[in-house]
Design an enzyme around this catalytic site. Sequence first.
Site, PDB file in Angstrom:
ATOM      1  NE  ARG A  88      -4.341  -0.274   2.501  1.00  0.00           N
ATOM      2  CZ  ARG A  88      -5.192  -1.301   2.589  1.00  0.00           C
ATOM      3  NH1 ARG A  88      -4.770  -2.535   2.509  1.00  0.00           N
ATOM      4  NH2 ARG A  88      -6.473  -1.079   2.742  1.00  0.00           N
ATOM      5  NE  ARG A 160     -12.853  -3.637   7.807  1.00  0.00           N
ATOM      6  CZ  ARG A 160     -12.103  -3.486   6.727  1.00  0.00           C
ATOM      7  NH1 ARG A 160     -12.150  -4.386   5.746  1.00  0.00           N
ATOM      8  NH2 ARG A 160     -11.316  -2.442   6.594  1.00  0.00           N
ATOM      9  NE  ARG A 171     -11.095   1.762   5.554  1.00  0.00           N
ATOM     10  CZ  ARG A 171     -12.218   1.055   5.432  1.00  0.00           C
ATOM     11  NH1 ARG A 171     -13.358   1.508   5.940  1.00  0.00           N
ATOM     12  NH2 ARG A 171     -12.198  -0.095   4.811  1.00  0.00           N
TER      13      ARG A 171
HETATM   14  P1  ADP Z   1     -11.965  -4.658  20.774  1.00  0.00           P
HETATM   15  O1  ADP Z   1     -11.594  -5.496  21.949  1.00  0.00           O
HETATM   16  O2  ADP Z   1     -11.204  -3.348  20.710  1.00  0.00           O
HETATM   17  O3  ADP Z   1     -13.454  -4.446  20.617  1.00  0.00           O
HETATM   18  P2  ADP Z   1     -12.155  -6.674  18.752  1.00  0.00           P
HETATM   19  O4  ADP Z   1     -11.576  -7.933  19.264  1.00  0.00           O
HETATM   20  O5  ADP Z   1     -13.641  -6.560  18.832  1.00  0.00           O
HETATM   21  O6  ADP Z   1     -11.442  -5.444  19.473  1.00  0.00           O
HETATM   22  O7  ADP Z   1     -11.718  -6.507  17.209  1.00  0.00           O
HETATM   23  C1  ADP Z   1     -11.475  -5.226  16.621  1.00  0.00           C
HETATM   24  C2  ADP Z   1     -12.331  -5.022  15.383  1.00  0.00           C
HETATM   25  O8  ADP Z   1     -11.984  -5.910  14.326  1.00  0.00           O
HETATM   26  C3  ADP Z   1     -13.792  -5.286  15.663  1.00  0.00           C
HETATM   27  O9  ADP Z   1     -14.570  -4.374  14.905  1.00  0.00           O
HETATM   28  C4  ADP Z   1     -14.006  -6.695  15.156  1.00  0.00           C
HETATM   29  O10 ADP Z   1     -15.352  -6.909  14.861  1.00  0.00           O
HETATM   30  C5  ADP Z   1     -13.129  -6.665  13.936  1.00  0.00           C
HETATM   31  N1  ADP Z   1     -12.627  -7.983  13.515  1.00  0.00           N
HETATM   32  C6  ADP Z   1     -12.057  -8.926  14.274  1.00  0.00           C
HETATM   33  N2  ADP Z   1     -11.636  -9.967  13.529  1.00  0.00           N
HETATM   34  C7  ADP Z   1     -11.963  -9.661  12.252  1.00  0.00           C
HETATM   35  C8  ADP Z   1     -11.788 -10.292  10.983  1.00  0.00           C
HETATM   36  N3  ADP Z   1     -11.172 -11.489  10.831  1.00  0.00           N
HETATM   37  N4  ADP Z   1     -12.260  -9.687   9.884  1.00  0.00           N
HETATM   38  C9  ADP Z   1     -12.851  -8.506  10.000  1.00  0.00           C
HETATM   39  N5  ADP Z   1     -13.039  -7.830  11.143  1.00  0.00           N
HETATM   40  C10 ADP Z   1     -12.602  -8.403  12.255  1.00  0.00           C
HETATM   41  P1  ADP Z   2     -10.184  -2.593   2.749  1.00  0.00           P
HETATM   42  O1  ADP Z   2     -10.505  -4.043   2.536  1.00  0.00           O
HETATM   43  O2  ADP Z   2     -11.400  -1.837   3.156  1.00  0.00           O
HETATM   44  O3  ADP Z   2      -9.432  -2.022   1.603  1.00  0.00           O
HETATM   45  P2  ADP Z   2      -8.226  -3.544   4.615  1.00  0.00           P
HETATM   46  O4  ADP Z   2      -9.005  -4.567   5.345  1.00  0.00           O
HETATM   47  O5  ADP Z   2      -7.314  -4.010   3.541  1.00  0.00           O
HETATM   48  O6  ADP Z   2      -9.240  -2.461   4.032  1.00  0.00           O
HETATM   49  O7  ADP Z   2      -7.377  -2.680   5.636  1.00  0.00           O
HETATM   50  C1  ADP Z   2      -7.917  -2.211   6.851  1.00  0.00           C
HETATM   51  C2  ADP Z   2      -6.871  -1.372   7.588  1.00  0.00           C
HETATM   52  O8  ADP Z   2      -5.742  -2.178   7.896  1.00  0.00           O
HETATM   53  C3  ADP Z   2      -6.318  -0.207   6.800  1.00  0.00           C
HETATM   54  O9  ADP Z   2      -7.134   0.961   6.915  1.00  0.00           O
HETATM   55  C4  ADP Z   2      -4.942  -0.009   7.462  1.00  0.00           C
HETATM   56  O10 ADP Z   2      -5.063   0.670   8.709  1.00  0.00           O
HETATM   57  C5  ADP Z   2      -4.527  -1.432   7.757  1.00  0.00           C
HETATM   58  N1  ADP Z   2      -3.740  -2.025   6.648  1.00  0.00           N
HETATM   59  C6  ADP Z   2      -4.094  -3.089   5.880  1.00  0.00           C
HETATM   60  N2  ADP Z   2      -3.137  -3.373   4.980  1.00  0.00           N
HETATM   61  C7  ADP Z   2      -2.143  -2.458   5.173  1.00  0.00           C
HETATM   62  C8  ADP Z   2      -0.883  -2.206   4.554  1.00  0.00           C
HETATM   63  N3  ADP Z   2      -0.433  -2.957   3.513  1.00  0.00           N
HETATM   64  N4  ADP Z   2      -0.133  -1.172   5.032  1.00  0.00           N
HETATM   65  C9  ADP Z   2      -0.543  -0.416   6.056  1.00  0.00           C
HETATM   66  N5  ADP Z   2      -1.727  -0.588   6.674  1.00  0.00           N
HETATM   67  C10 ADP Z   2      -2.523  -1.597   6.251  1.00  0.00           C
END
Ligand code: ADP
Ligand code: ADP
Length: 213
Positions: A88, A160, A171
């Site tokens: 990225r 999410r 983003r």
């Molecule tokens: P917190 O303790 O801060 O609430 P969580 O354990 O709930 O943290 O996880 C942080 C975020 O990421 C939450 O919004 C959760 O629903 C999301 N999350 C966790 N695992 C996944 C995953 N595999 N794919 C997408 N979102 C996820």
């Molecule tokens: P989306 O699927 O919506 O494009 P991702 O799930 O790939 O988003 O990423 C969620 C978040 O995880 C990003 O906003 C960033 O904070 C972090 N992230 C994921 N991939 C990278 C990367 N290659 N470099 C830096 N941050 C990343």
Amino acid sequence: KRLILVGPPGSGKGTQSPIIKDEFCLCHLATGDMLRAAVAAKSPLGVKAKEAMEKGELVSDDLVVGIIDDALNKPSCQKGFILDGFPRTVVQAQKLDEMLEKRGVKVDKVLNFAIDDAILEERITGRWIHPSSGRTYHTKFAPPKVPGVDDVTGEPLIQRKDDTAAVLKSRLEAFHKQTEPVIDYYKKKGIVANLPAEKPPPEVTSEVKKVLS
Ligand code: ADP
Ligand code: ADP
Ligand code: ADP
């Protein structure tokens, strides 16, 4: 095949990945999924990544380069891989070149999910996911059979925390500033294929298959 998927949040990378993965027997490495799992597990990596992710900013290059370097050693990735959401930044792209050179392989294609920003808010705010499988649904465009429930396992779906209009703005800013230069980096190498990411999923899939055939 060794593929990179690049595109803004909501452009359809996660929706197309499983289809491409199965068609070509590749491993699927999504840095966003890996980081979310680390946040959920409260691992040291997750603790470092959490704040940036919640703000819609990129986490540091060193963190993501480290997870990709480890993941590329997995046996399932030796025949080929899909990198979804990595690289990225241009620094990540350069580090990836080094990691692949070390292993004597090269990226075959970069699939660029080209789409107008205006479409993305509706896609992002309607997205529901099944965390453990990564399966993605949409309230309007790809609804599950039962609202809030995964079709395959019957387990609950989640939204999410960063899939809000406000965080999407950050983003998208990060995408335009830091990730668009990555597309230019690969254009210079002549390996970018542009996909019509605004079209319905089956049309995007058939374009992917055409590009990779
Ligand atoms: P917190 O303790 O801060 O609430 P969580 O354990 O709930 O943290 O996880 C942080 C975020 O990421 C939450 O919004 C959760 O629903 C999301 N999350 C966790 N695992 C996944 C995953 N595999 N794919 C997408 N979102 C996820
Ligand atoms: P989306 O699927 O919506 O494009 P991702 O799930 O790939 O988003 O990423 C969620 C978040 O995880 C990003 O906003 C960033 O904070 C972090 N992230 C994921 N991939 C990278 C990367 N290659 N470099 C830096 N941050 C990343
Ligand atoms: P990304 O991984 O690039 O962030 P996703 O594949 O998760 O994007 O897609 C974002 C949302 O839009 C999901 O809810 C998904 O069901 C939906 N979606 C994906 N591709 C399309 C498409 N071609 N047309 C309409 N909606 C789509």
